[in-house]
Enzyme design. Structure first.
Site, PDB file in Angstrom:
ATOM      1  CG  LEU A  33     -17.951  10.406  17.044  1.00 34.96           C
ATOM      2  CD1 LEU A  33     -19.275  10.723  17.734  1.00 34.96           C
ATOM      3  CD2 LEU A  33     -17.038   9.657  18.035  1.00 34.96           C
ATOM      4  N   GLY A  36     -14.515   5.775  15.363  1.00 38.41           N
ATOM      5  CA  GLY A  36     -14.398   5.916  16.817  1.00 38.41           C
ATOM      6  C   GLY A  36     -15.769   5.899  17.483  1.00 38.41           C
ATOM      7  CG  ASN A  92     -10.680  10.315   5.212  1.00 36.03           C
ATOM      8  OD1 ASN A  92     -11.297  11.314   5.565  1.00 36.03           O
ATOM      9  ND2 ASN A  92     -11.273   9.270   4.710  1.00 36.03           N
ATOM     10  CB  THR A 117       1.956   2.878   9.497  1.00 34.91           C
ATOM     11  OG1 THR A 117       1.950   1.476   9.248  1.00 34.91           O
ATOM     12  CG2 THR A 117       1.992   3.578   8.143  1.00 34.91           C
ATOM     13  CE1 TYR A 141      -2.553   3.782   7.500  1.00 32.30           C
ATOM     14  CE2 TYR A 141      -1.329   1.716   7.612  1.00 32.30           C
ATOM     15  CZ  TYR A 141      -1.824   2.864   8.221  1.00 32.30           C
ATOM     16  OH  TYR A 141      -1.577   3.079   9.553  1.00 32.30           O
ATOM     17  CE  LYS A 145      -1.604   7.134   8.905  1.00 31.04           C
ATOM     18  NZ  LYS A 145      -1.966   7.977  10.046  1.00 31.04           N
ATOM     19  CG  PHE A 169       6.594  -2.308  13.739  1.00 30.59           C
ATOM     20  CD1 PHE A 169       7.152  -1.027  13.816  1.00 30.59           C
ATOM     21  CD2 PHE A 169       7.111  -3.182  12.813  1.00 30.59           C
ATOM     22  CE1 PHE A 169       8.209  -0.644  12.986  1.00 30.59           C
ATOM     23  CE2 PHE A 169       8.169  -2.816  11.987  1.00 30.59           C
ATOM     24  CZ  PHE A 169       8.713  -1.544  12.073  1.00 30.59           C
ATOM     25  N   GLY A 280      -1.019  -6.353  -0.527  1.00 25.46           N
ATOM     26  CA  GLY A 280      -0.391  -5.249   0.202  1.00 25.46           C
ATOM     27  C   GLY A 280       0.358  -5.692   1.449  1.00 25.46           C
TER      28      GLY A 280
END
Ligand code: UDP
Length: 337
Positions: A33, A36, A92, A117, A141, A145, A169, A280
């Site tokens: 959370l 979220g 994370n 991503t 980022y 991934k 995307f 970025g």
């Protein structure tokens, strides 16, 4: 199937859970959370508050629930923030995913759909981008991934965990009940709509000197319900193999075109200011989704930007109404006491 959805209280998670329940899957949402909301967890799903960094809690979840597959969405997902704070993203996204994979390995859970991503590609050499395009992320980022995508390949070889990595995307739009609500909001479409709603004074366009026809960045916006349905289709092939798929519509729209379309959809004038580039951000990101269309029979149901923005607009207006009703009710009860 009994499916654990990490990040199931977030934007894409809430709609994915809603679609899974519609197809009679049993769903457990695991979410800390941090971004979220509990109110975004669809009725019918079991909710467990927990962090993907919490190895003990994850082990407990797997030992007390007979999970058959995992949809792993819990992550930090902002390009700009990842440039300012890569440590948070490695922690994370990379360490969190490894903890989850360790818990899955120990529990013998052998299927995962991973939320990846288009940021794994970096500055594209060819448009539309195919899955075979080289991966050279321009943000931490995208790099985090990509690191997890690569780890998944080794976890398959050594522990037999099958995976589908879905390279989204630009997720956009809303279902009837769930949509995009971040605080602070950094994404283009919700920011533009907040201006239309009078909640924000203007939208800032990040960069006007990109090598594109109108100088602003071009992105491929794909409806969140279509993203959710790709996860469900991906679950189906995990019995056979592991794969990587792009999810996009194949149409590129510039930031200026998004703003113009939002003006048309909402009937409101949107005040714009022009600012510097955001670090970025590649100039153009447009998907080839031929592979997922061919192999999984996935096809976007929401093909045009107007439809996508319209769904987000309807949902946002509804949310605003709910909020103002709640405010009135709380003021009412305040006066009564
Ligand atoms: N963008 C913008 N103003 C905003 C938010 C985003 O000009 O307030 C631009 C951003 O630079 C990018 C595009 O809109 O070119 C889409 O950005 P968003 O943050 O929505 O998604 P991302 O591409 O980062 O996943």
């Amino acid at each position: 199937m009994k499916i654990l959805v990490t990040g199931g209280a977030g934007y894409i998670g809430s709609v994915t859970v809603e679609q899974l329940l519609k197809r009679n899957h049993e769903v457990i949402v695991y979410d800390n959370l941090s971004t979220g909301r509990l109110s975004a967890v669809a009725e019918g799903a079991k909710f467990i508050e927990g962090d993907v960094l919490d190895a003990e809690k994850l082990a407990e979840v797997f030992s007390t629930n007979r999970v058959e597959a995992v949809i792993h969405l819990a992550a930090c997902a902002l390009v700009g923030e990842s440039m300012a704070n890569p440590l948070k993203y490695y922690q994370n996204n990379v360490i969190g995913s490894l903890r989850l994979l360790e818990a899955m390995t120990n529990a013998g859970v052998k299927k995962i759909v991973f939320s990846s991503t288009c940021a794994v590609y970096g500055e594209p050499k060819e448009i539309p981008i195919k899955e075979t395009h080289e991966t050279n992320p321009t943000s931490s980022y995208g790099e985090t991934k990509l690191a997890v995508e690569k780890a998944l390949r080794w976890f398959e070889k050594s522990y037999g965990i099958r995976h589908v990595s879905l390279r989204y995307f630009n997720a956009a739009g809303a279902s009837e009940n769930y949509g995009e609500l971040h605080e602070p909001e950094t994404h283009l479409i919700p920011n533009v709509l907040r201006v239309a709603l009078g909640e924000k004074e203007h939208v800032e366009v990040f960069g006007t000197n990109y090598p594109t026809p109108d100088g602003t960045c071009i992105r491929d916006y794909v409806h969140v319900i279509d993203i959710a349905s790709a996860h469900i289709k991906a679950l189906e092939i995990l019995d056979e193999k592991s794969e990587v798929f792009n999810i996009g519509c194949g149409d590129g729209y510039s930031v200026k075109e998004v703003i113009e379309t939002a003006e048309k959809v909402t009937g409101k004038k949107i005040k714009v200011i022009y600012g510097d580039r955001r670090t970025g951000d590649p100039a153009v990101l447009v998907a080839s989704s031929e592979k997922i269309q061919k192999e999984l029979g996935w096809k976007p149901q929401f093909q045009n930007l107007e439809q996508i923005i319209y769904s987000a607009w309807i949902w946002m207006k509804k949310m605003l109404e709910v909020e103002s009703n709640q405010l009135q009710a709380s003021q009412g009860s305040f006066h009564e006491t």
